[in-house]
Design a protein around this motif. Structure first.
Motif, PDB file in Angstrom:
ATOM      1  N   ILE A  62      90.296 -56.702-174.795  1.00  0.00           N
ATOM      2  CA  ILE A  62      91.094 -55.915-175.552  1.00  0.00           C
ATOM      3  C   ILE A  62      91.237 -56.238-177.086  1.00  0.00           C
ATOM      4  CG2 ILE A  62      93.419 -55.297-175.870  1.00  0.00           C
ATOM      5  CD1 ILE A  62      93.367 -54.907-172.549  1.00  0.00           C
ATOM      6  N   ILE A  63      91.282 -57.667-177.086  1.00  0.00           N
ATOM      7  CA  ILE A  63      91.621 -58.262-178.368  1.00  0.00           C
ATOM      8  C   ILE A  63      90.208 -58.075-179.153  1.00  0.00           C
ATOM      9  CG2 ILE A  63      91.802 -60.360-179.312  1.00  0.00           C
ATOM     10  CD1 ILE A  63      93.652 -61.227-177.322  1.00  0.00           C
ATOM     11  N   MET A  64      88.820 -58.294-178.713  1.00  0.00           N
ATOM     12  CA  MET A  64      87.912 -57.973-179.435  1.00  0.00           C
ATOM     13  C   MET A  64      87.873 -56.669-179.858  1.00  0.00           C
ATOM     14  SD  MET A  64      86.839 -61.060-179.758  1.00  0.00           S
ATOM     15  CE  MET A  64      85.067 -60.667-180.400  1.00  0.00           C
ATOM     16  N   ILE A  65      88.067 -55.778-179.136  1.00  0.00           N
ATOM     17  CA  ILE A  65      87.829 -54.201-179.313  1.00  0.00           C
ATOM     18  C   ILE A  65      89.051 -53.999-180.676  1.00  0.00           C
ATOM     19  CG2 ILE A  65      88.686 -51.759-178.826  1.00  0.00           C
ATOM     20  CD1 ILE A  65      87.424 -52.501-176.074  1.00  0.00           C
ATOM     21  N   PHE A  66      90.309 -54.436-180.552  1.00  0.00           N
ATOM     22  CA  PHE A  66      91.093 -54.524-181.597  1.00  0.00           C
ATOM     23  C   PHE A  66      90.548 -55.147-182.978  1.00  0.00           C
ATOM     24  CE2 PHE A  66      94.317 -56.563-184.313  1.00  0.00           C
ATOM     25  CZ  PHE A  66      94.982 -55.890-184.722  1.00  0.00           C
ATOM     26  N   LEU A  67      90.013 -56.301-182.743  1.00  0.00           N
ATOM     27  CA  LEU A  67      89.466 -56.699-183.972  1.00  0.00           C
ATOM     28  C   LEU A  67      88.343 -56.186-184.751  1.00  0.00           C
ATOM     29  CD1 LEU A  67      89.339 -60.692-183.005  1.00  0.00           C
ATOM     30  CD2 LEU A  67      90.829 -59.762-184.457  1.00  0.00           C
ATOM     31  N   GLY A  68      87.347 -55.385-183.582  1.00  0.00           N
ATOM     32  CA  GLY A  68      86.471 -54.618-184.352  1.00  0.00           C
ATOM     33  C   GLY A  68      86.941 -53.708-185.262  1.00  0.00           C
ATOM     34  N   GLY A  69      87.943 -52.748-184.434  1.00  0.00           N
ATOM     35  CA  GLY A  69      88.492 -51.805-185.139  1.00  0.00           C
ATOM     36  C   GLY A  69      89.454 -52.035-186.432  1.00  0.00           C
ATOM     37  N   PHE A  70      89.877 -53.267-186.365  1.00  0.00           N
ATOM     38  CA  PHE A  70      90.794 -53.720-187.389  1.00  0.00           C
ATOM     39  C   PHE A  70      89.712 -54.095-188.683  1.00  0.00           C
ATOM     40  CE2 PHE A  70      92.844 -57.396-189.714  1.00  0.00           C
ATOM     41  CZ  PHE A  70      93.908 -56.705-190.058  1.00  0.00           C
ATOM     42  N   PHE A  71      88.605 -54.774-188.346  1.00  0.00           N
ATOM     43  CA  PHE A  71      87.879 -55.205-189.383  1.00  0.00           C
ATOM     44  C   PHE A  71      87.185 -53.897-190.029  1.00  0.00           C
ATOM     45  CE2 PHE A  71      87.953 -59.504-187.744  1.00  0.00           C
ATOM     46  CZ  PHE A  71      88.773 -59.886-188.753  1.00  0.00           C
ATOM     47  N   THR A  72      86.981 -52.805-188.952  1.00  0.00           N
ATOM     48  CA  THR A  72      86.188 -51.750-189.479  1.00  0.00           C
ATOM     49  C   THR A  72      87.375 -51.017-190.459  1.00  0.00           C
ATOM     50  OG1 THR A  72      85.077 -51.279-187.608  1.00  0.00           O
ATOM     51  CG2 THR A  72      85.603 -49.262-188.765  1.00  0.00           C
ATOM     52  N   ALA A  73      88.418 -51.031-190.158  1.00  0.00           N
ATOM     53  CA  ALA A  73      89.516 -50.574-191.037  1.00  0.00           C
ATOM     54  C   ALA A  73      89.696 -51.084-192.392  1.00  0.00           C
ATOM     55  CB  ALA A  73      91.028 -50.470-190.220  1.00  0.00           C
ATOM     56  N   LEU A  74      89.307 -52.318-192.462  1.00  0.00           N
ATOM     57  CA  LEU A  74      89.551 -53.091-193.624  1.00  0.00           C
ATOM     58  C   LEU A  74      88.131 -53.017-194.543  1.00  0.00           C
ATOM     59  CD1 LEU A  74      91.102 -56.329-192.656  1.00  0.00           C
ATOM     60  CD2 LEU A  74      92.389 -54.515-193.710  1.00  0.00           C
ATOM     61  N   GLY A  75      87.131 -52.272-193.828  1.00  0.00           N
ATOM     62  CA  GLY A  75      85.697 -52.212-194.615  1.00  0.00           C
ATOM     63  C   GLY A  75      85.098 -53.418-194.333  1.00  0.00           C
ATOM     64  N   LEU A  76      85.288 -54.407-193.705  1.00  0.00           N
ATOM     65  CA  LEU A  76      84.753 -55.435-193.388  1.00  0.00           C
ATOM     66  C   LEU A  76      83.307 -55.215-192.394  1.00  0.00           C
ATOM     67  CD1 LEU A  76      87.317 -58.153-193.906  1.00  0.00           C
ATOM     68  CD2 LEU A  76      85.706 -57.377-195.517  1.00  0.00           C
ATOM     69  N   TYR A  77      83.497 -54.626-191.435  1.00  0.00           N
ATOM     70  CA  TYR A  77      82.679 -54.507-190.245  1.00  0.00           C
ATOM     71  C   TYR A  77      81.404 -53.869-190.839  1.00  0.00           C
ATOM     72  CZ  TYR A  77      81.298 -55.265-185.481  1.00  0.00           C
ATOM     73  OH  TYR A  77      80.698 -55.741-184.173  1.00  0.00           O
ATOM     74  N   ASP A  78      81.526 -53.011-191.538  1.00  0.00           N
ATOM     75  CA  ASP A  78      80.543 -52.171-192.434  1.00  0.00           C
ATOM     76  C   ASP A  78      79.791 -53.044-193.198  1.00  0.00           C
ATOM     77  OD1 ASP A  78      81.133 -49.737-190.888  1.00  0.00           O
ATOM     78  OD2 ASP A  78      82.204 -49.012-192.614  1.00  0.00           O
ATOM     79  N   LYS A  79      80.110 -53.873-193.764  1.00  0.00           N
ATOM     80  CA  LYS A  79      79.409 -55.005-194.776  1.00  0.00           C
ATOM     81  C   LYS A  79      78.609 -55.913-193.688  1.00  0.00           C
ATOM     82  CE  LYS A  79      82.457 -54.742-198.510  1.00  0.00           C
ATOM     83  NZ  LYS A  79      83.501 -55.269-199.386  1.00  0.00           N
ATOM     84  N   LEU A  80      79.189 -56.585-192.544  1.00  0.00           N
ATOM     85  CA  LEU A  80      78.732 -57.152-191.699  1.00  0.00           C
ATOM     86  C   LEU A  80      77.490 -56.530-190.956  1.00  0.00           C
ATOM     87  CD1 LEU A  80      78.871 -59.679-190.049  1.00  0.00           C
ATOM     88  CD2 LEU A  80      80.140 -58.548-188.431  1.00  0.00           C
ATOM     89  N   GLY A  81      77.640 -55.251-190.543  1.00  0.00           N
ATOM     90  CA  GLY A  81      76.786 -54.391-189.945  1.00  0.00           C
ATOM     91  C   GLY A  81      75.578 -54.210-190.958  1.00  0.00           C
ATOM     92  N   TYR A  82      75.627 -54.163-192.215  1.00  0.00           N
ATOM     93  CA  TYR A  82      74.509 -54.048-193.181  1.00  0.00           C
ATOM     94  C   TYR A  82      73.893 -55.272-193.242  1.00  0.00           C
ATOM     95  CZ  TYR A  82      72.055 -53.301-197.482  1.00  0.00           C
ATOM     96  OH  TYR A  82      70.968 -53.239-198.398  1.00  0.00           O
ATOM     97  N   TYR A  83      74.465 -56.383-193.051  1.00  0.00           N
ATOM     98  CA  TYR A  83      73.996 -57.720-193.120  1.00  0.00           C
ATOM     99  C   TYR A  83      73.368 -57.871-191.806  1.00  0.00           C
ATOM    100  CZ  TYR A  83      73.257 -62.842-193.185  1.00  0.00           C
ATOM    101  OH  TYR A  83      72.789 -63.999-192.978  1.00  0.00           O
ATOM    102  N   ALA A  84      73.792 -57.886-190.707  1.00  0.00           N
ATOM    103  CA  ALA A  84      73.585 -58.239-189.493  1.00  0.00           C
ATOM    104  C   ALA A  84      72.656 -57.180-188.542  1.00  0.00           C
ATOM    105  CB  ALA A  84      74.662 -58.780-188.623  1.00  0.00           C
ATOM    106  N   GLY A  85      72.821 -55.913-188.650  1.00  0.00           N
ATOM    107  CA  GLY A  85      71.957 -55.022-187.989  1.00  0.00           C
ATOM    108  C   GLY A  85      72.495 -54.904-186.711  1.00  0.00           C
ATOM    109  N   ALA A  86      71.587 -54.977-185.587  1.00  0.00           N
ATOM    110  CA  ALA A  86      71.739 -55.008-184.169  1.00  0.00           C
ATOM    111  C   ALA A  86      72.976 -56.073-183.813  1.00  0.00           C
ATOM    112  CB  ALA A  86      70.588 -55.001-183.546  1.00  0.00           C
ATOM    113  N   GLY A  87      72.791 -57.095-184.403  1.00  0.00           N
ATOM    114  CA  GLY A  87      73.745 -58.406-184.102  1.00  0.00           C
ATOM    115  C   GLY A  87      75.199 -57.853-184.112  1.00  0.00           C
ATOM    116  N   SER A  88      75.411 -56.904-184.869  1.00  0.00           N
ATOM    117  CA  SER A  88      77.012 -56.498-185.067  1.00  0.00           C
ATOM    118  C   SER A  88      77.058 -55.151-184.199  1.00  0.00           C
ATOM    119  CB  SER A  88      77.176 -56.202-186.454  1.00  0.00           C
ATOM    120  OG  SER A  88      76.484 -55.180-186.918  1.00  0.00           O
TER     121      SER A  88
END
Length: 151
Positions: A62-88
């Motif tokens: 539950i906490i990891m799902i929240f963190l993933g959604g939270f960092f997506t809302a902040l626009g940080l997860y997309d940046k991580l995804g661009y850099y990390a690809g399938a790792g994210s």
């Protein structure tokens, strides 16, 4: 333009990727996300020593799902995804990202026709595939059990 000319054009204009670097980056980032999840699990174990393993695992998820959604809302997860690809994408945080991203994008269309309708455009097929595969494996397991095959 003939087929051969087109193929030459494509090979010249397509950006080259370093597969080894891409694979290693995905491996390291996915591993780091897993390390964070292990840390969350360890902290929860210290905070709630009376909880059983399944409860701690559920809270960690539950906490990891929240963190993933939270960092997506902040626009940080997309940046991580661009850099990390399938790792994210592969950890559960990637699933949260795939639900939150379309919900944010279509928010302007309203709650029902925007957020709720578009929220599962990416994650929906993953859920359907997972459920279908589970049912198929369950049927095979059941049939093998009827035949007396020990699994």
């Amino acid at each position: 333009m003939e087929k051969k000319e087109y193929q030459e054009y494509i090979s010249k204009t397509t950006p080259k990727t370093n597969e080894l670097k891409t694979i290693l980056t995905a491996f390291v980032v996915g591993g780091c996300i897993s390390i964070v999840a292990e840390g969350v699990k360890d902290i929860l174990t210290l905070i709630f020593p009376s909880f059983d393993v399944k409860s701690i695992a559920s809270l960690t998820t539950i906490i990891m799902i929240f963190l993933g959604g939270f960092f997506t809302a902040l626009g940080l997860y997309d940046k991580l995804g661009y850099y990390a690809g399938a790792g994210s994408v592969l950890p559960i945080t990637g699933f949260a990202n795939s639900v939150v991203s379309p919900a944010m994008e279509y928010n302007k269309e309203g709650i029902v026709f925007g957020v709720m309708a578009k929220m599962f455009t990416i994650a929906g097929p993953v859920i359907v595939t997972g459920i279908s595969a589970s049912v198929l494996v369950g049927i095979i397991y059941y049939l093998l059990g009827l035949m007396g095959v020990a699994i």
